[in-house]
Design a protein around this motif. Structure first.
Motif, mmCIF file in Angstrom:
data_model
loop_
_atom_site.group_PDB
_atom_site.id
_atom_site.type_symbol
_atom_site.label_atom_id
_atom_site.label_comp_id
_atom_site.label_asym_id
_atom_site.label_seq_id
_atom_site.Cartn_x
_atom_site.Cartn_y
_atom_site.Cartn_z
ATOM 1 N N ARG A 52 77.752 37.568 71.469
ATOM 2 C CA ARG A 52 78.039 38.281 69.932
ATOM 3 C C ARG A 52 79.823 39.199 70.449
ATOM 4 N N TRP A 53 79.119 39.656 71.648
ATOM 5 C CA TRP A 53 80.052 40.463 72.376
ATOM 6 C C TRP A 53 81.366 39.592 73.315
ATOM 7 N N SER A 54 82.392 40.319 73.266
ATOM 8 C CA SER A 54 83.177 39.305 74.387
ATOM 9 C C SER A 54 83.430 39.490 75.921
ATOM 10 N N ALA A 55 82.228 40.413 76.353
ATOM 11 C CA ALA A 55 81.695 40.445 77.394
ATOM 12 C C ALA A 55 79.859 40.907 78.041
ATOM 13 N N ARG A 56 79.724 40.150 78.734
ATOM 14 C CA ARG A 56 78.062 41.136 78.504
ATOM 15 C C ARG A 56 77.936 40.875 80.116
ATOM 16 N N PRO A 57 77.411 41.611 80.313
ATOM 17 C CA PRO A 57 76.222 41.608 80.806
ATOM 18 C C PRO A 57 75.185 40.760 81.199
ATOM 19 N N PRO A 58 74.635 40.311 82.810
ATOM 20 C CA PRO A 58 73.054 38.985 81.868
ATOM 21 C C PRO A 58 71.998 39.781 81.486
ATOM 22 N N LEU A 59 71.135 38.801 81.096
ATOM 23 C CA LEU A 59 70.081 39.602 79.896
ATOM 24 C C LEU A 59 68.847 39.320 81.428
ATOM 25 N N SER A 60 67.898 39.860 81.694
ATOM 26 C CA SER A 60 66.672 39.998 82.011
ATOM 27 C C SER A 60 65.480 39.894 80.973
ATOM 28 N N ALA A 61 64.338 39.270 81.276
ATOM 29 C CA ALA A 61 63.103 39.595 80.228
ATOM 30 C C ALA A 61 62.322 39.690 80.966
ATOM 31 N N THR A 62 61.119 40.598 81.049
ATOM 32 C CA THR A 62 59.791 40.523 81.359
ATOM 33 C C THR A 62 58.621 40.068 80.635
ATOM 34 N N VAL A 63 57.986 39.390 81.794
ATOM 35 C CA VAL A 63 57.314 38.308 80.377
ATOM 36 C C VAL A 63 55.594 38.912 80.356
ATOM 37 N N GLY A 64 55.633 41.089 80.630
ATOM 38 C CA GLY A 64 53.994 41.385 80.056
ATOM 39 C C GLY A 64 53.433 41.079 81.597
ATOM 40 N N ASP A 65 52.678 42.267 81.708
ATOM 41 C CA ASP A 65 51.444 42.575 82.744
ATOM 42 C C ASP A 65 50.443 41.530 82.688
ATOM 43 N N LEU A 66 50.211 40.427 83.039
ATOM 44 C CA LEU A 66 49.687 39.070 82.847
ATOM 45 C C LEU A 66 49.156 39.334 84.552
ATOM 46 N N PRO A 67 47.693 38.138 83.468
ATOM 47 C CA PRO A 67 46.128 38.314 85.161
ATOM 48 C C PRO A 67 46.969 37.214 85.787
ATOM 49 N N MET A 68 46.557 37.081 87.411
ATOM 50 C CA MET A 68 47.727 36.343 87.277
ATOM 51 C C MET A 68 46.599 33.987 87.412
ATOM 52 N N ASP A 69 46.209 34.159 86.449
ATOM 53 C CA ASP A 69 46.522 32.662 85.973
ATOM 54 C C ASP A 69 47.144 32.067 85.849
#
Length: 234
Positions: A52-69
């Motif tokens: 909804r902003w007229s201009a915005r930075p890119p968004l990143s999201a983490t997925v949590g501290d996951l096991p290597m599965d």
């Protein structure tokens, strides 16, 4: 040029960081671990707000501290990308089978999912060896961070020369590069000449350096002044 990545823990902080000039907004819950994840519905809310902003930075999201599965990692990356963010950050641990997780994510990356691998400087002694696999799998980027936030910042675990080699090798494979890990304001003059694509901050953006506390506009302004501002891109 190096951009400023600000990790934010709420919609209120998302707005504050955007108004404060952050180049990348990173959705992360600092109370839930090194890469604590926002709930998926909250990520969607953040994406909707930013659009909804007229201009915005890119968004990143983490997925949590996951096991290597590989099955767990793949599912969470798919779910997070479906929320509409620009990048998904996944931590890779030396325990378990990180190479299998990278291989399992290759089909998603090749379908256009922009995945950034986070390698922990306080856990890996040879993180650089994964860089060819990340590039071959189609990952968007690789960054160094720290897993143990109470064990000192990035420069305590890796020398400037080692950081420079990591960045040079990652760039050679065409990967976006980033450095993070309890970075302080006085770390910036040391790290900027290495020219990572971004420097990631949480602790330095909070009052009294409490990463679990609220983002502080004055602290953000100090970091913003120290990292030359970049034009916004979607």
């Amino acid at each position: 040029m190096t951009r400023l990545l600000a990790s934010v823990a709420s919609l209120e902080e998302l707005t504050l960081a955007a108004r404060g000039g952050a180049d990348i907004l990173d959705l992360k819950d600092p109370k839930a671990g090194a890469l604590g994840a926002w709930p998926l519905d909250s990520i969607i809310s953040a994406v909707n707000m930013a659009h909804r902003w007229s201009a915005r930075p890119p968004l990143s999201a983490t997925v949590g501290d996951l096991p290597m599965d590989s099955a767990i990692v793949s599912q969470r990356v798919v779910q997070t990308w479906a929320c509409g963010v620009d990048y998904v950050k996944i931590g890779l641990l030396p325990s378990g089978d990180p190479a299998a997780c990278v291989a399992a994510l290759a089909p998603e990356a090749q379908r256009g999912t922009r995945i950034v691998a986070v390698l922990f400087a306080d856990l890996w002694t040879d993180a650089n060896r994964l860089l060819p696999d990340l590039a071959q799998a189609g990952f968007a980027g690789a960054m160094l961070d720290t897993a143990g936030k109470g064990t000192g910042g990035l420069l305590r675990h890796k020398t400037r020369d080692k950081l420079a080699r990591f960045l040079s090798q990652a760039r050679g494979f065409g990967l976006l590069t980033g450095l993070a890990g309890s970075l302080r304001l006085d770390d910036i003059p040391t790290l900027l000449p290495l020219a990572p694509d971004y420097l990631g901050f949480r602790t330095a953006l909070c009052a009294d350096g409490n990463r679990g506390g609220a983002l502080d506009s004055a602290a953000l302004a100090a970091v913003r002044d120290a990292v030359p501002e970049q034009p916004l891109t979607g």
